[in-house]
Design a protein around this motif. Structure first.
Motif, short mmCIF file in Angstrom:
data_model
loop_
_atom_site.label_atom_id
_atom_site.label_comp_id
_atom_site.label_asym_id
_atom_site.label_seq_id
_atom_site.Cartn_x
_atom_site.Cartn_y
_atom_site.Cartn_z
N LEU A 146 5.20 -0.35 -11.30
CA LEU A 146 5.76 0.60 -10.20
C LEU A 146 5.18 2.02 -10.68
CD1 LEU A 146 9.29 -0.69 -9.92
CD2 LEU A 146 7.24 -1.27 -8.44
N VAL A 147 5.44 2.42 -12.16
CA VAL A 147 5.16 3.68 -12.54
C VAL A 147 3.71 4.31 -12.15
CG1 VAL A 147 4.87 5.12 -14.41
CG2 VAL A 147 6.77 3.43 -14.53
N PHE A 148 2.98 2.95 -12.18
CA PHE A 148 1.20 3.22 -11.91
C PHE A 148 1.27 3.74 -10.47
CE2 PHE A 148 -2.63 1.58 -10.12
CZ PHE A 148 -3.64 2.45 -10.86
N PHE A 149 1.74 2.97 -9.55
CA PHE A 149 1.84 3.05 -8.28
C PHE A 149 2.33 4.42 -7.81
CE2 PHE A 149 0.29 -1.20 -8.15
CZ PHE A 149 -0.78 -1.10 -7.37
N MET A 220 10.91 2.53 -0.99
CA MET A 220 10.70 1.41 -1.36
C MET A 220 10.63 1.34 -2.81
SD MET A 220 10.41 -1.94 -0.55
CE MET A 220 10.69 -2.80 -2.05
N LEU A 221 9.95 2.40 -3.55
CA LEU A 221 9.90 1.92 -4.93
C LEU A 221 11.09 2.41 -5.97
CD1 LEU A 221 6.57 4.27 -5.21
CD2 LEU A 221 6.90 2.04 -6.32
N MET A 222 12.04 3.23 -5.16
CA MET A 222 13.28 3.37 -5.76
C MET A 222 14.08 2.17 -5.68
SD MET A 222 13.54 6.54 -6.36
CE MET A 222 11.85 7.13 -6.33
N THR A 223 14.15 1.43 -4.47
CA THR A 223 14.88 -0.03 -4.70
C THR A 223 14.16 -0.71 -5.42
OG1 THR A 223 15.18 0.51 -2.00
CG2 THR A 223 15.15 -1.80 -2.80
N ALA A 224 12.70 -1.01 -5.69
CA ALA A 224 12.26 -1.58 -6.54
C ALA A 224 12.62 -1.59 -7.96
CB ALA A 224 10.58 -1.61 -6.27
N ASP A 252 11.96 -7.31 -1.69
CA ASP A 252 11.08 -7.60 -0.61
C ASP A 252 9.68 -7.46 -0.98
OD1 ASP A 252 9.67 -7.91 1.78
OD2 ASP A 252 11.35 -7.15 2.99
N TRP A 253 9.09 -8.47 -1.55
CA TRP A 253 7.72 -8.26 -2.26
C TRP A 253 6.60 -7.72 -1.11
CZ3 TRP A 253 7.78 -7.88 -7.18
CH2 TRP A 253 8.97 -8.72 -7.90
N GLY A 254 6.92 -8.19 0.03
CA GLY A 254 5.78 -7.82 1.04
C GLY A 254 5.78 -6.47 1.27
N LEU A 255 7.16 -5.73 1.46
CA LEU A 255 7.51 -4.33 1.52
C LEU A 255 6.74 -3.47 0.45
CD1 LEU A 255 10.85 -3.83 3.45
CD2 LEU A 255 8.61 -3.05 4.02
N LEU A 256 7.16 -4.08 -0.91
CA LEU A 256 6.54 -3.37 -2.02
C LEU A 256 5.05 -3.41 -2.20
CD1 LEU A 256 7.19 -2.21 -4.83
CD2 LEU A 256 7.21 -4.14 -5.91
N ALA A 257 4.63 -4.62 -1.56
CA ALA A 257 2.89 -4.33 -1.44
C ALA A 257 2.57 -3.35 -0.66
CB ALA A 257 2.34 -5.87 -1.09
N VAL A 258 3.39 -3.02 0.86
CA VAL A 258 2.75 -2.21 1.72
C VAL A 258 3.07 -0.75 0.80
CG1 VAL A 258 3.34 -1.09 3.65
CG2 VAL A 258 3.45 -3.56 3.52
N ALA A 259 4.20 -0.61 0.21
CA ALA A 259 4.32 0.62 -0.59
C ALA A 259 3.25 0.98 -1.55
CB ALA A 259 5.74 0.65 -1.12
#
Lengths: 285, 252
Positions: A146-149, A220-224, A252-259
């Motif tokens: 997460l930090v990387f992205f 999305m990142l904050m939620t993750a 929601d892994w799909g949404l995280l992948a989109v983010a």
């Protein structure tokens, strides 16, 4: 772009020196020094916790931990963008005289803030294990991802903002207003579950609102961050009229992948944009 | 080709000048409602060709706005020419103007590292050269003091000391010696002469014709972005001075 990255690599020592300089200069003339970057989030979270628990009626055990888990990444996002917006303009005299890859200036501002964020995360874990006494989830190993992205996202935006700010100094004001508004559009003081159950929507729209909300990669990142750092939680809000309960939603892994994909895209576009304009900096009167 | 330090072929540079003093969003919005945008193209350099050999000391002279600084910026790779090609062989060190690149809150020592690295040295090289840099700047007692406590002369000495210790093959000086006291100017001149003996290339912009005569073996006179004369210093300087006198008479 590969050539530009190679040149950047050649100048890595300068980048690192600038990062150290930023860290050293920031709190040089204050007594508490580095502790200021811990005091600010801790005091903010303490105030938010009191207001939202006592005044707004959020019934959540360890609410402060959930706020902190999203507030620290938000602080990273906000301070890095504000710092970098000025980064090129502040060194314009140097830019006009000496050759070096110009992207070093905004990137150093981002990396200095990344280091602050990393140190704040250490404090977060101390708080979590010591005060809240929460167990560490296995999903914590995803934290570096997460930090990387998030860093890529911030770097991409910083490159665009710092470049525009050389030509139009309105940029930094727009960024600061935008950040203030965005704070309410990302789940820091509230939970993404509450977005899912937003009052404006009829039930069939819930899914869509939740999706559109999370197309913002920051949201999305904050939620993750919350979901990988802390156990799922049922949110209860005691309103004036009724008491509402929101069950925890799974990640929601799909949404995280989109983010993550959007973050990479923004970095590439931001770098390309910066590279197109960076040799015009020295020509500014 | 190996003897050539700097080669410019048909180099032109034009700037787009906007008539608004500040570029701002408001300015852009306003200009959209005007009949036409008043953007003027200013030709800073037009069709400049020159080649400088390693070991030459070249003076650049001309009235303000003649393109001297633009030419220096192009050699320093800070500005890209609009048309034409530039070839620079060797490590370039621009001598920075007073205080550029210094952070006032950091000590002299911390600033030496930052400045040295930005001019292309490694951390280790700076550590090796540190005693010599500090001695040249005559700042032994003040090197751990924040730069904001320095006098402008001290900042100037430190900046010059770092630049001359970067072991450059090509040195760019833009009016940097105009500040600083007599003693320091002498020291700089001695250093320049040392560089000349070592076969380094120096490009010096100056309005001080005595200084140009003193150091430059060759001089280029720029006027309105074009080369008016390029040759032996004495000859070019006297032609330039005659021209300047003529201009002054006309102005009266």
């Amino acid at each position: 772009m590969l050539d530009e990255l190679r040149e950047l690599y050649r100048y890595r020592e300068l980048l690192w020196t600038l990062v150290l300089r930023e860290l050293r200069v920031r709190y040089k003339n204050s007594y508490l020094g580095f502790f200021w970057s811990l005091i600010v989030p801790l005091v903010t979270v303490a105030v938010l916790t009191i207001v939202f628990k006592r005044v707004m009626g959020m019934v959540i055990p360890n609410y402060s931990a959930y706020v902190l888990a999203a507030f620290l990444p938000w602080m990273y996002f906000q301070t890095a963008l504000l710092d970098s917006s000025q980064s090129v303009l502040a060194q314009i005299q140097l830019v006009k005289k000496v050759y070096f890859p110009r992207e070093i200036l905004p990137l150093a501002a981002v990396l200095a803030n990344l280091i602050h964020f990393a140190l704040a995360l250490v404090v977060f874990f101390v708080y979590l294990l010591g005060y809240v006494n929460a167990p560490l989830l296995p999903s914590v190993i995803l934290l570096p991802v997460l930090v990387f992205f998030q860093t890529l996202l911030i770097a991409g935006l910083s490159l665009i903002i710092s470049c525009l700010n050389v030509f139009y100094e309105d940029t930094k004001y727009i960024v600061s207003i935008g950040l203030q508004l965005m704070f309410y559009l990302v789940p820091v003081i509230y939970f993404s579950e509450q977005v899912y159950h937003a009052q404006i929507a009829s039930p069939e729209w819930q899914r869509w609102i939740y999706l559109v909300y999370h197309l913002n990669p920051v949201a999305m990142l904050m939620t993750a961050y919350r979901k990988i750092l802390l156990p799922p939680i049922t949110v209860q809000q005691v309103g004036a009229v009724q008491k509402q309960t929101f069950a925890s939603l799974p990640m929601d892994w799909g949404l995280l992948a989109v983010a993550c994909a959007v973050s990479v895209l923004i970095f590439i576009l931001g770098y390309a944009f910066f590279n197109r304009r960076k040799w015009d900096f020295a020509e500014q009167p | 080709m190996r003897d050539i330090a700097i080669l410019l072929e048909h180099v032109s540079k034009s700037y787009r000048l906007s008539h608004q003093p500040y570029s701002s969003l408001k300015g852009i919005l306003l200009s959209m409602f005007r009949y036409r945008r008043r953007i003027e193209v200013h030709q800073a350099l037009s069709d400049v060709s020159l080649s400088i050999q390693h070991g030459e000391t070249v003076g650049l002279i001309g009235v303000n706005g003649s393109g001297k600084s633009t030419l220096l910026a192009i050699v320093a790779r800070v500005i890209r020419p609009s048309t034409g090609t530039v070839q620079v062989n060797g490590r370039v060190a621009p001598l920075l103007q007073l205080g550029v690149g210094f952070h006032p809150d950091l000590t002299g020592l911390e600033n030496v590292y930052f400045n040295g690295i930005i001019l292309g040295l490694t951390r280790q090289q700076i550590t090796e050269r540190l005693p010599s840099i500090v001695r040249f700047a005559e700042l032994e007692e003040f090197i751990d003091t924040p730069v904001r406590a320095y006098s402008s002369g001290m900042v100037l000495r430190l900046g010059f000391a770092i630049a001359v210790h970067t072991d450059p093959e090509i040195i760019l000086m833009d009016e940097v010696l105009a500040v600083g006291d007599e003693a320091f100017q002498h020291k700089c001149l001695r250093k320049i002469q040392e560089f000349q003996r070592e076969g380094r290339t120096i490009l010096i912009v100056s309005h001080d014709m005595n200084q140009v005569r003193q150091v430059a073996t060759r001089t280029i006179w720029l006027h309105q972005g074009r080369i008016m004369a390029d040759g032996a210093t004495d000859e070019v300087v006297s032609r330039y001075l005659a021209f300047a006198e003529e201009m002054e008479k006309q102005a009266l």
